[in-house]
Enzyme design. Structure first.
Site, PDB file in Angstrom:
ATOM      1  N   ASP A  32      22.512  22.127  34.434  1.00 57.59           N
ATOM      2  CA  ASP A  32      22.043  22.514  33.274  1.00 57.59           C
ATOM      3  C   ASP A  32      23.109  22.376  32.050  1.00 57.59           C
ATOM      4  O   ASP A  32      24.381  22.215  32.448  1.00 57.59           O
ATOM      5  CB  ASP A  32      22.218  24.246  33.406  1.00 57.59           C
ATOM      6  CG  ASP A  32      21.585  25.116  32.440  1.00 57.59           C
ATOM      7  OD1 ASP A  32      20.918  24.526  31.556  1.00 57.59           O
ATOM      8  OD2 ASP A  32      21.738  26.241  32.502  1.00 57.59           O
ATOM      9  N   ASN A  80       9.567  23.996  31.980  1.00 54.05           N
ATOM     10  CA  ASN A  80       9.994  22.824  31.235  1.00 54.05           C
ATOM     11  C   ASN A  80       9.185  22.445  30.099  1.00 54.05           C
ATOM     12  O   ASN A  80       9.239  21.830  29.100  1.00 54.05           O
ATOM     13  CB  ASN A  80      10.871  21.858  31.609  1.00 54.05           C
ATOM     14  CG  ASN A  80      12.157  22.422  32.142  1.00 54.05           C
ATOM     15  OD1 ASN A  80      12.770  21.866  33.380  1.00 54.05           O
ATOM     16  ND2 ASN A  80      12.879  23.358  31.462  1.00 54.05           N
TER      17      ASN A  80
HETATM   18  C1  FPP Z   1      18.867  21.755  31.604  1.00 54.62           C
HETATM   19  O1  FPP Z   1      19.741  21.682  30.267  1.00 54.62           O
HETATM   20  C2  FPP Z   1      18.408  20.312  31.941  1.00 54.62           C
HETATM   21  C3  FPP Z   1      17.253  19.970  32.129  1.00 54.62           C
HETATM   22  C4  FPP Z   1      15.985  20.876  31.436  1.00 54.62           C
HETATM   23  C5  FPP Z   1      16.936  18.692  32.346  1.00 54.62           C
HETATM   24  C6  FPP Z   1      17.734  18.295  33.332  1.00 54.62           C
HETATM   25  C7  FPP Z   1      17.647  16.629  33.355  1.00 54.62           C
HETATM   26  C8  FPP Z   1      18.431  15.750  33.248  1.00 54.62           C
HETATM   27  C9  FPP Z   1      20.071  15.938  33.832  1.00 54.62           C
HETATM   28  C10 FPP Z   1      18.171  14.312  33.371  1.00 54.62           C
HETATM   29  C11 FPP Z   1      16.931  13.932  33.932  1.00 54.62           C
HETATM   30  C12 FPP Z   1      17.075  13.203  34.792  1.00 54.62           C
HETATM   31  C13 FPP Z   1      16.028  12.101  35.224  1.00 54.62           C
HETATM   32  C14 FPP Z   1      15.898  11.556  36.401  1.00 54.62           C
HETATM   33  C15 FPP Z   1      14.731  12.488  34.442  1.00 54.62           C
HETATM   34  P1  FPP Z   1      19.082  22.545  29.355  1.00 54.62           P
HETATM   35  O2  FPP Z   1      18.124  21.303  28.382  1.00 54.62           O
HETATM   36  O3  FPP Z   1      18.384  23.719  29.525  1.00 54.62           O
HETATM   37  O4  FPP Z   1      20.413  22.833  28.500  1.00 54.62           O
HETATM   38  P2  FPP Z   1      20.951  23.905  27.457  1.00 54.62           P
HETATM   39  O5  FPP Z   1      20.627  25.129  28.625  1.00 54.62           O
HETATM   40  O6  FPP Z   1      22.292  23.663  27.147  1.00 54.62           O
HETATM   41  O7  FPP Z   1      19.623  24.153  26.524  1.00 54.62           O
END
Ligand code: FPP
Length: 251
Positions: A32, A80
């Protein structure tokens, strides 16, 4: 606190020894903080996911190096898809390019947990091909993509009902989960300063140790993994029972 190794001894040990002595086989990560990482730099959220995806490779390789048998990452939840189309498409592209480069990983047996196939034909085909091509390899990686923990349990129960079962056991249910045949997580690490499980590995997390850190995923380092591993090793896992010493003393 565990009694066989002191915190000081754990700090002084090489990390591989800490992993082996604490029977740590499987770490799962809730990655995250990509969005906040990008926002702090005035970049689009997709830029955070790109750095996050690169970091995911580094961390997964490192976990293998220090002796883990299995690693799980939460890359895309069933919720998501509600994000803006541009962000969702960027995550799909990252998945596809990750799969295209996965030939570099010689020891990894990939498994996609969740329903990536529901996100489109290309994703379904590529994920299945990678699983088939890497079957039988020693280091197991579960990538949760279009994954939801409750949906996973409901799907498992429905498959048992379809077989005609009227009463089920825990083992039967475990064997119908996406993670069937793989170890349950010993340690779940969540980055990004949130302290919740977010529908991740609900069944499998029953006895996992939980570890939360403020570090945003793109900033999460191998030294941070070591810190979580040493913290894990210093905890006493009782699985609902008593410490061996307390059981003997009867206290
Ligand atoms: C949460 O951070 C993260 C995600 C929804 C996606 C996680 C994905 C990756 C680390 C890379 C993906 C890897 C592959 C193989 C496709 P957030 O976007 O919710 O962050 P925030 O809470 O700061 O908004």
């Amino acid at each position: 606190m565990r009694e066989d190794m002191t915190k000081k001894e754990i700090e002084a040990m090489p990390i591989e020894e800490v992993v082996a002595k604490s029977n740590l086989r499987h770490i799962a990560f809730i990655m995250d903080g990509n969005g906040r990482w990008a926002k702090k730099r005035l970049l689009p959220r997709e830029a955070g996911h790109k750095v996050g995806a690169d970091n995911f490779k580094t961390i997964v390789r490192y976990c293998k190096k220090i002796g883990m048998e299995c690693c799980t990452v939460y890359a895309f939840s069933t919720e998501n898809v509600k994000r803006p189309q541009r962000e969702v498409e960027a995550l799909f592209r990252l998945l596809i390019s990750f799969i295209e480069e996965a030939g570099e990983e010689k020891d990894i047996e990939f498994r996609f947990i969740g329903e990536p196939g529901e996100l489109g034909e290309t994703i379904g085909k590529r994920t299945r091909e990678l699983e088939e091509a890497t079957r039988g390899r020693p280091y197991r990686l579960n990538i949760a993509f279009n994954y939801g923990g409750r949906a996973e349990i409901v799907r498992a129960v429905n498959s048992l009902i379809a077989e005609g079962k009227r009463e089920i056991t825990e083992d039967e249910l475990s064997a119908r989960l996406y993670t069937a045949g793989r170890p349950e997580p010993d340690l779940i690490v969540r980055t990004g300063a949130e302290m919740r499980i977010s529908n991740f590995l609900l069944w499998q997390a029953a006895y996992a140790e939980l570890y939360f850190t403020d570090r945003l995923w793109p900033d999460y380092t191998t030294a941070d993994v070591d810190e979580a591993v040493r913290e894990f090793a210093s905890r006493s896992r009782r699985f609902g029972g008593l410490d061996a010493a307390d059981a003997v003393r009867g206290v």
